[in-house]
Design an enzyme around this catalytic site. Structure first.
Site, mmCIF file in Angstrom:
data_model
loop_
_atom_site.group_PDB
_atom_site.id
_atom_site.type_symbol
_atom_site.label_atom_id
_atom_site.label_comp_id
_atom_site.label_asym_id
_atom_site.label_seq_id
_atom_site.Cartn_x
_atom_site.Cartn_y
_atom_site.Cartn_z
ATOM 1 N N HIS A 205 -3.496 -4.649 0.380
ATOM 2 C CA HIS A 205 -2.998 -5.353 1.817
ATOM 3 C C HIS A 205 -3.032 -6.990 1.512
ATOM 4 O O HIS A 205 -3.862 -7.393 2.266
ATOM 5 C CB HIS A 205 -3.791 -4.717 2.965
ATOM 6 C CG HIS A 205 -3.574 -3.292 3.109
ATOM 7 N ND1 HIS A 205 -2.522 -2.972 4.243
ATOM 8 C CD2 HIS A 205 -4.086 -2.321 2.664
ATOM 9 C CE1 HIS A 205 -2.441 -1.457 4.180
ATOM 10 N NE2 HIS A 205 -3.353 -1.130 3.425
ATOM 11 N N CYS B 294 0.930 -1.120 0.050
ATOM 12 C CA CYS B 294 -0.181 0.052 0.080
ATOM 13 C C CYS B 294 0.773 1.318 -0.118
ATOM 14 O O CYS B 294 1.265 1.432 -0.944
ATOM 15 C CB CYS B 294 -0.972 0.008 1.008
ATOM 16 S SG CYS B 294 -2.378 1.194 0.918
ATOM 17 N N GLU C 227 -1.468 -8.489 3.724
ATOM 18 C CA GLU C 227 -1.321 -9.317 5.177
ATOM 19 C C GLU C 227 -2.925 -9.561 5.557
ATOM 20 O O GLU C 227 -2.931 -10.178 6.592
ATOM 21 C CB GLU C 227 -0.727 -8.422 5.831
ATOM 22 C CG GLU C 227 -1.242 -7.225 6.460
ATOM 23 C CD GLU C 227 -1.454 -5.990 5.324
ATOM 24 O OE1 GLU C 227 -1.921 -4.921 5.836
ATOM 25 O OE2 GLU C 227 -1.052 -6.218 4.104
#
Length: 237
Positions: A216, A116, A218
């Site tokens: 993102h 990001c 994660e």
């Protein structure tokens, strides 16, 4: 047996309340470190600090891979523009430190993943510019729901790219951003876009692993392909 690779993650420096203490603290959402652990790496935090050549070299000597994490907007002054009214207040501590880390990682061919803000740092570090407020360009807030809720958006990868090799021709990803790459510097290749043309991934040609994504990864623990790719490149190095 080879050791697990050490992965450095850039961190925030923010006010934090811990019991009776309320002080500036080095913090990072746990999802980042959990993602690195799940991918087989050992996460270590890299807090913002003066980006001297000695500090940058010492840090990168100690890690096998680098993640530039999400966070506040990059200061528009760094790419020669006046800040949009919707931009976050500048964080010069993170900007200077992370730009120095990115440039040095590229010079060393140290496996690098930008997430990001990390993509935006990479673009600015190499002389590119950003779209400061995507709703002005695309007419919607599809990439940022607000209220700490991630939006699901499609990305289409470029055939033959590293991102395509990890994700396939397309994927649905977790988004939370109001900015994106605008002028991409020639040192980078765009390797994924949204269905509206917004840049969603770039790569550094010639690096063993130099990837940055606007979303993102994660936040999708069931899909560790990008973090696994970074950790495997770090292990091979």
């Amino acid at each position: 047996m080879s050791r697990a690779p050490v992965i450095g993650l850039s961190t925030y420096l923010e006010p934090a309340a811990m019991g009776i203490w309320d002080r500036p603290a080095v913090v990072l959402p746990r999802v980042y470190t959990d993602a690195v652990l799940s991918a087989g790496g050992v996460p270590v935090g890299l807090p913002p600090q003066p980006p001297t050549a000695e500090a940058v070299a010492a840090v990168l000597d100690a890690v096998d891979g680098l993640v530039i994490t999400g966070g506040k907007d990059v200061d528009a002054a760094l790419y020669g523009e006046t800040a949009h009214p919707e931009n976050d207040a500048p964080r010069p501590d993170r900007d200077a430190w992370e730009i120095a880390l990115v440039r040095a990682a590229i010079e060393r061919d140290l496996p690098l993943l930008g997430i990001c803000r990390g993509l935006q740092v990479l673009v600015v570090a190499l002389g590119g510019t950003l779209v400061q407020h995507l709703p002005d360009l695309i007419g919607s807030s599809r990439y940022s729901n607000g209220d700490a809720t991630f939006a699901d958006n499609p990305v289409i990868t470029v055939p033959g790219s590293r991102v395509a090799g990890m994700l396939g021709a397309s994927a649905t990803v977790k988004s939370y951003h109001h900015q994106a790459a605008d002028r991409v510097p020639p040192e980078l290749e765009v390797t994924a876009r949204g269905d509206d043309g917004v840049v969603q991934a770039v790569e550094v040609p010639g690096m063993r692993f130099g990837v940055a994504v606007q979303w993102h990864p994660e936040e999708s623990p069931e899909d560790a392909r990008l973090l696994t790719g970074l950790v495997e490149a770090a292990r091979a190095r």
